[in-house]
Design an enzyme around this catalytic site. Structure first.
Site, PDB file in Angstrom:
ATOM      1  N   HIS A 144      13.076  70.022 -34.655  1.00  0.00           N
ATOM      2  CA  HIS A 144      13.225  69.068 -35.761  1.00  0.00           C
ATOM      3  C   HIS A 144      13.061  67.636 -35.243  1.00  0.00           C
ATOM      4  CE1 HIS A 144      15.245  67.370 -39.427  1.00  0.00           C
ATOM      5  NE2 HIS A 144      15.644  66.461 -38.545  1.00  0.00           N
ATOM      6  N   GLU A 145      13.714  67.326 -34.132  1.00  0.00           N
ATOM      7  CA  GLU A 145      13.639  65.964 -33.590  1.00  0.00           C
ATOM      8  C   GLU A 145      12.255  65.654 -33.027  1.00  0.00           C
ATOM      9  OE1 GLU A 145      15.899  64.021 -34.369  1.00  0.00           O
ATOM     10  OE2 GLU A 145      17.363  65.526 -34.985  1.00  0.00           O
ATOM     11  N   HIS A 148      10.101  64.698 -35.851  1.00  0.00           N
ATOM     12  CA  HIS A 148      10.284  63.297 -36.243  1.00  0.00           C
ATOM     13  C   HIS A 148       9.370  62.393 -35.411  1.00  0.00           C
ATOM     14  CE1 HIS A 148      13.319  62.990 -39.290  1.00  0.00           C
ATOM     15  NE2 HIS A 148      14.247  63.620 -38.603  1.00  0.00           N
ATOM     16  N   GLU A 221      13.324  63.937 -43.785  1.00  0.00           N
ATOM     17  CA  GLU A 221      14.126  65.033 -43.251  1.00  0.00           C
ATOM     18  C   GLU A 221      13.566  66.386 -43.677  1.00  0.00           C
ATOM     19  OE1 GLU A 221      16.573  65.004 -40.992  1.00  0.00           O
ATOM     20  OE2 GLU A 221      16.068  62.875 -40.839  1.00  0.00           O
TER      21      GLU A 221
END
Length: 299
Positions: A144-145, A148, A221
């Site tokens: 997930h990071e 980003h 997100e």
């Protein structure tokens, strides 16, 4: 919510005072008038983008200093080796340069990414996450990071904030001048009443700008969750979010990087407008509803 708004008001007061001083000095030294909208827009852009881009440029340094994290240069144990190698593998799959990897001491399950560009970034996880999550769940959080970073979210957020800051500063002073002129007949503004009106408009327009920025933050997100599912697998991403939902607590991340953490938000109504993250239940449902091909694992 009230703490966030109070901080926002204090920040805008500081910006208003600083901008007022600078414009007053320029008006006296160079003959710049408040009625010159072109000049005012230039200075609004300098202040609006200057602050957000400067914050972006020092974001990694601030994150390291404020969290006291340990950056993994050479893994010291098997856990750090796994963490470092997982981020490296995901970065390669996402097509970005290897981020710095850090661990910071905090009780909650959380992680964040920051940095001035896709190829100059930092991914950090809390000790609470490493204690509470199994490796499949932690892998999904890291994915997930990394997503980003690959999506360029830090840069995009800074640019959006710069645009919003510019229009808040500019419109507050243009509308303030119009209102002050209607009340006092002073077309140029600059009196005490003008600055009082501008202060109120800074707050009002700033709140609307904050709503727009938080809407984008919530949207990114969902996109990072989808990217995490692509890199690590949809079921792993869902399991990680479910773990977060079962242990949700108040984030201890510094305000400078809190919007980039993975922890979800709770609440509704007006509070939802100022949330940087969507509710975890919505994020889990979005992953379940996503087409199967969006959750395939890369590499």
């Amino acid at each position: 919510m009230f703490k966030r708004i109070a901080l926002f008001l204090a920040t805008n007061l500081a910006v208003m005072v600083l901008l007022g001083i600078v414009l007053s000095v320029l008006q006296n030294v160079f003959g710049v008038t408040l009625g010159n909208n072109g000049v005012l827009l230039v200075f609004a852009a300098v202040f609006g983008f200057g602050g957000s881009l400067f914050s972006l440029a020092i974001s990694k340094w601030v994150a390291k200093r404020t969290t006291g994290m340990h950056v993994i240069d050479q893994p010291r144990n098997e856990h750090e080796t796994w963490l470092y190698n997982t981020v490296r593998r995901q970065a390669e799959a996402a097509g970005i340069k290897m981020p710095e990897v850090g661990i910071y001491d905090a009780p909650e399950i959380n992680a964040f990414a920051t940095g001035p560009s896709r190829n100059n970034s930092l991914v950090a996880v809390s000790t609470g996450l490493l204690r509470a999550m199994n490796r499949d769940e932690a892998e999904a959080v890291l994915a997930h990071e990394v997503s980003h970073v690959a999506n360029g979210d830090m840069v995009t957020m800074a640019l959006i904030q710069g645009v919003l800051n510019t229009f808040v500063i500019f419109l507050a002073r243009v509308v303030g001048r119009i209102i002050d002129s209607a009340i006092s007949g002073n077309r140029e503004g600059g009196g005490l009443a003008y600055y009082a009106i501008v202060f109120v408009l800074d707050i009002v327009f700033g709140l609307f700008a904050s709503i727009i920025a938080m809407w984008f933050s919530r949207w990114r997100e969902f996109r990072a969750d989808a990217g995490g599912a692509s890199l690590a697998g949809r079921e792993k991403m869902i399991a990680a979010l479910q773990r977060l939902a079962s242990t949700y607590g108040q984030s201890t991340l510094p305000s400078q990087v809190r919007a980039f953490g993975i922890s979800g938000s709770v609440g509704g109504g007006l509070k939802r407008l100022f949330m940087s993250h969507p509710p975890l239940a919505e994020r889990i449902q979005a992953l379940r509803d996503a087409p199967a091909q969006a959750a395939t694992v890369r590499g």
